[in-house]
Structures are given as structure tokens and as C-alpha cells.
Scaffold this active site. Structure first.
Site, PDB file in Angstrom:
ATOM      1  N   ASN A 121       0.842  -1.195   0.000  1.00  0.00           N
ATOM      2  CA  ASN A 121       0.000   0.000   0.000  1.00  0.00           C
ATOM      3  C   ASN A 121       0.878   1.246   0.000  1.00  0.00           C
ATOM      4  OD1 ASN A 121      -1.980   1.984   0.480  1.00  0.00           O
ATOM      5  ND2 ASN A 121      -3.265   0.432   1.468  1.00  0.00           N
ATOM      6  N   HIS A 149     -12.864  -3.014  -0.523  1.00  0.00           N
ATOM      7  CA  HIS A 149     -12.328  -2.568  -1.813  1.00  0.00           C
ATOM      8  C   HIS A 149     -13.416  -2.512  -2.883  1.00  0.00           C
ATOM      9  CE1 HIS A 149      -8.389  -3.270   0.015  1.00  0.00           C
ATOM     10  NE2 HIS A 149      -7.886  -2.549  -0.971  1.00  0.00           N
ATOM     11  N   LYS A 153     -11.787  -5.842  -7.746  1.00  0.00           N
ATOM     12  CA  LYS A 153     -10.529  -6.388  -7.214  1.00  0.00           C
ATOM     13  C   LYS A 153     -10.564  -7.914  -7.295  1.00  0.00           C
ATOM     14  CE  LYS A 153      -7.431  -6.238  -3.213  1.00  0.00           C
ATOM     15  NZ  LYS A 153      -6.221  -6.126  -4.054  1.00  0.00           N
TER      16      LYS A 153
HETATM   17  P1  NAD Z   1      -6.029  -3.217 -13.563  1.00  0.00           P
HETATM   18  O1  NAD Z   1      -6.577  -4.583 -13.916  1.00  0.00           O
HETATM   19  O2  NAD Z   1      -6.861  -2.022 -13.869  1.00  0.00           O
HETATM   20  O3  NAD Z   1      -4.625  -3.003 -14.317  1.00  0.00           O
HETATM   21  C1  NAD Z   1      -3.661  -4.005 -14.453  1.00  0.00           C
HETATM   22  C2  NAD Z   1      -3.065  -3.823 -15.839  1.00  0.00           C
HETATM   23  O4  NAD Z   1      -1.912  -4.681 -15.953  1.00  0.00           O
HETATM   24  C3  NAD Z   1      -4.031  -4.216 -16.989  1.00  0.00           C
HETATM   25  O5  NAD Z   1      -4.205  -3.122 -17.862  1.00  0.00           O
HETATM   26  C4  NAD Z   1      -3.329  -5.392 -17.648  1.00  0.00           C
HETATM   27  O6  NAD Z   1      -3.549  -5.447 -19.048  1.00  0.00           O
HETATM   28  C5  NAD Z   1      -1.872  -5.089 -17.315  1.00  0.00           C
HETATM   29  N1  NAD Z   1      -0.985  -6.237 -17.486  1.00  0.00           N
HETATM   30  C6  NAD Z   1      -1.272  -7.557 -17.377  1.00  0.00           C
HETATM   31  N2  NAD Z   1      -0.182  -8.289 -17.646  1.00  0.00           N
HETATM   32  C7  NAD Z   1       0.819  -7.419 -17.932  1.00  0.00           C
HETATM   33  C8  NAD Z   1       2.181  -7.570 -18.300  1.00  0.00           C
HETATM   34  N3  NAD Z   1       2.744  -8.780 -18.421  1.00  0.00           N
HETATM   35  N4  NAD Z   1       2.931  -6.468 -18.521  1.00  0.00           N
HETATM   36  C9  NAD Z   1       2.391  -5.230 -18.397  1.00  0.00           C
HETATM   37  N5  NAD Z   1       1.074  -5.024 -18.067  1.00  0.00           N
HETATM   38  C10 NAD Z   1       0.309  -6.115 -17.828  1.00  0.00           C
HETATM   39  O7  NAD Z   1      -5.655  -3.297 -12.013  1.00  0.00           O
HETATM   40  P2  NAD Z   1      -5.379  -2.080 -11.013  1.00  0.00           P
HETATM   41  O8  NAD Z   1      -6.623  -1.753 -10.254  1.00  0.00           O
HETATM   42  O9  NAD Z   1      -4.663  -1.005 -11.739  1.00  0.00           O
HETATM   43  O10 NAD Z   1      -4.387  -2.786  -9.967  1.00  0.00           O
HETATM   44  C11 NAD Z   1      -3.149  -3.311 -10.380  1.00  0.00           C
HETATM   45  C12 NAD Z   1      -2.438  -3.953  -9.193  1.00  0.00           C
HETATM   46  O11 NAD Z   1      -2.070  -2.932  -8.263  1.00  0.00           O
HETATM   47  C13 NAD Z   1      -3.289  -4.969  -8.410  1.00  0.00           C
HETATM   48  O12 NAD Z   1      -2.451  -6.023  -7.991  1.00  0.00           O
HETATM   49  C14 NAD Z   1      -3.761  -4.160  -7.200  1.00  0.00           C
HETATM   50  O13 NAD Z   1      -4.062  -4.967  -6.095  1.00  0.00           O
HETATM   51  C15 NAD Z   1      -2.527  -3.320  -6.967  1.00  0.00           C
HETATM   52  N6  NAD Z   1      -2.735  -2.076  -6.188  1.00  0.00           N
HETATM   53  C16 NAD Z   1      -1.753  -1.776  -5.304  1.00  0.00           C
HETATM   54  C17 NAD Z   1      -1.808  -0.585  -4.620  1.00  0.00           C
HETATM   55  C18 NAD Z   1      -0.683  -0.246  -3.680  1.00  0.00           C
HETATM   56  O14 NAD Z   1      -0.703   0.844  -3.069  1.00  0.00           O
HETATM   57  N7  NAD Z   1       0.329  -1.124  -3.551  1.00  0.00           N
HETATM   58  C19 NAD Z   1      -2.879   0.299  -4.817  1.00  0.00           C
HETATM   59  C20 NAD Z   1      -3.868  -0.042  -5.738  1.00  0.00           C
HETATM   60  C21 NAD Z   1      -3.781  -1.237  -6.437  1.00  0.00           C
END
Ligand code: NAD
Length: 261
Positions: A121, A149, A153
Site C-alpha cells: 500500500n 475494496h 478487485k
Molecule cells: P487493472 O486490472 O486495472 O490493471 C492491471 C493492468 O496490468 C491491466 O491493464 C493489464 O492489461 C496489465 N498487465 C497484465 N499483464 C501485464 C504484463 N505482463 N505487462 C504489463 N502489463 C500487464 O488493475 P489495477 O486496479 O490497476 O491494480 C493493479 C495492481 O495494483 C493490483 O495487484 C492491485 O491490487 C494493486 N494495487 C496496489 C496498490 C498499492 O498501493 N500497492 C494500490 C492499488 C492497487
């Protein structure tokens, strides 16, 4: 010196917000964007900051001269992309959740010449919430976590909830056992996390990312709640990490060290 940034998952909900935040910072330059689902699309068509064309594969980071790669994809993709960045001497800032201890071991082995931060996070309020829960843990004997969430998710419980429970379990081993003898509706008590701390996951349209940690002791309770109302809540932490990753050798877990906590 300006750092050259590449974003993995650039077409996703987090990725496009990250692209905008990087573009707005004068010390960072967005030079590469990768997302196989959106390959050949200009970032501007997705609400991004420039006409940079999204590439299909992380290998495009080499030609673009990326210093720091930022990964917000999905666990399967990060399992391949993050070690690749380590093997190619590129620093990595990873927000993707759903990876386990063996994934982290693989990542540690790959980062010998560059550094990696993995944070469940990036919202500074969430980092503080986890720290407060850890500090409170030794003074209570029961605790449960409720994470809430958005309805899209795909993993549960959240990485933040698991990390919170891990840190509370490390801070105290005095948790009382679950008294439940009959779970009339299976799952009613949530999942049993580290230390036996129960974790409940709510998925709901309209939410972004939220968490409550409830701690109880005889005659008193404490509620710690954190809310991310918008994906911009994660951006100050991500920008801070991108700017400072070169000063934190090896693999760092959690943003705390970057905040001096
Ligand atoms: P999302 O599904 O909108 O976006 C993920 C993107 O990754 C998609 O567009 C997908 O096509 C792309 N993708 C898939 N395989 C790929 C590859 N090999 N290379 C490059 N891109 C690829 O999801 P999101 O809501 O943006 O969340 C993404 C991740 O971030 C999730 O794991 C979520 O839990 C995490 N997240 C973390 C935080 C944090 O603060 N650490 C905050 C929000 C979300």
C-alpha cells in the site's frame, strides 16, 4: 538528475494514474509504458499525459533507457517482470499484490545490482495505519481486520490486510483463540490470517481501498480506520519511492523505511 521511468500495467486503473503523476513531477521523466492488452495505443487516448505509445513487453525498457520501472499489473505478470528488471540492472517499485514468500525470494535473488521496493500500500495514511496497529497490538488480546475494496478487485484478502496481520502477529503473540464452535454460514468468521487474526473482505461498487483494524481488551476497544477515496492517494508514496529507490540497497518491503518510520 532526472530519473527515467517506465510503467508496467500502464493501461490499467493504477497504471494510467501513475503515468500522470510521473509526468507532473519535474524530477521524473516518463519514457516507457507497457501493457500487452493496450499495446500500440497512445497513452493520451486512455487519459494519460502524453502521446507515448504503449509497448507490449517489458524488454522495451532497455531501448527506452529506463532507470526505474513501476509495476502495477497482476501477480502472474509481476512474477516475470520484476525479476527481469533486477536481471537488467533496473530499479523496481512494485505495487502489485498477490505475490507470496517464494515470489519474494525469487525477486531477492534477481536484484544484485539494482534495488527493489515492494509495498502492499503506497497511501501514506495506510502506511501509518499499519504502524499504529503494530504499536497497539501488545496492549490487546483480540483483533480483527475488515478490508473494503472496489468490486473489480480480483484477489482477497488485500495485500495490506495480510501485511497488517503479519506485523501485528510479530508485535504480539498474546491473541486469544477464536471461540467459534459452529460456523452456521461457512466463511462467516472470515479468513484466519497470521496470528489467527481474522480478516474479512468486502467488495463493493463505489469503494476504492479502505481498512479497519479493531482491537479489543477487557472493557475497551480501539478502532483504526484508513480510507483511500481516490487512486491519487497512492501517488505521493509512489513518486517518493521512484525518486529514492536508488538509495535503498537490495529488496525493501513496505514504504516505512522511505518515510523514516
Ligand atoms: P487493472 O486490472 O486495472 O490493471 C492491471 C493492468 O496490468 C491491466 O491493464 C493489464 O492489461 C496489465 N498487465 C497484465 N499483464 C501485464 C504484463 N505482463 N505487462 C504489463 N502489463 C500487464 O488493475 P489495477 O486496479 O490497476 O491494480 C493493479 C495492481 O495494483 C493490483 O495487484 C492491485 O491490487 C494493486 N494495487 C496496489 C496498490 C498499492 O498501493 N500497492 C494500490 C492499488 C492497487
Amino acid at each position: 538528475m532526472t530519473k527515467r521511468i517506465g510503467v508496467l500495467g500502464a493501461g490499467g486503473r493504477m497504471g494510467i494514474t501513475v503515468c500522470n503523476a510521473i509526468h507532473e513531477d519535474p524530477d521524473l521523466e516518463l519514457v516507457a509504458a507497457v501493457d500487452p492488452v493496450r499495446a500500440e495505443t497512445k497513452l493520451s487516448r486512455l487519459g494519460g499525459p502524453t502521446d507515448l505509445v504503449i509497448q507490449e513487453d517489458v524488454s522495451s525498457f532497455v531501448d527506452a533507457g529506463v532507470d526505474v520501472g513501476i509495476d502495477f499489473t497482476e501477480a502472474d505478470a509481476a512474477r516475470a517482470n520484476v525479476p527481469w528488471m533486477g536481471e537488467h540492472g533496473i530499479h523496481a517499485v512494485v505495487g502489485t499484490t498477490g505475490m507470496d514468500d517464494s515470489d519474494i525470494d525469487t525477486i531477492r535473488a534477481a536484484f544484485t545490482t539494482s534495488n527493489c521496493l515492494i509495498a502492499a500500500n503506497f497511501a501514506i495514511s495506510a502506511v501509518l495505519m499499519m504502524r499504529f496497529a503494530e504499536l497497539a497490538a501488545p496492549y490487546f488480546d483480540t483483533s480483527e481486520i475488515i478490508e473494503l475494496h472496489h468490486n473489480l478487485k480480483i484477489d482477497a484478502p488485500s495485500g495490506t490486510a495480510i501485511v497488517t496481520a503479519e506485523r501485528m502477529a510479530e508485535a504480539s503473540s498474546q491473541w486469544l483463540p477464536d471461540p467459534t464452535q459452529t460456523e452456521v454460514l461457512p466463511g462467516a468468521r472470515g479468513g484466519s490470517g497470521p496470528g489467527g487474526i481474522r480478516i474479512h473482505s468486502v467488495r463493493m461498487h463505489g469503494l476504492i481501498a479502505h481498512q479497519e483494524v479493531i482491537l479489543g481488551a477487557e472493557g475497551q476497544s480501539l478502532l483504526i480506520r484508513q480510507d483511500s477515496y481516490d487512486r491519487t492517494s497512492f501517488m505521493p508514496g509512489i513518486v517518493l519511492a521512484a525518486k529514492n529507490i536508488s538509495d535503498h540497497p537490495g529488496v525493501t518491503i513496505g514504504l516505512d523505511a522511505f518515510l523514516g518510520l
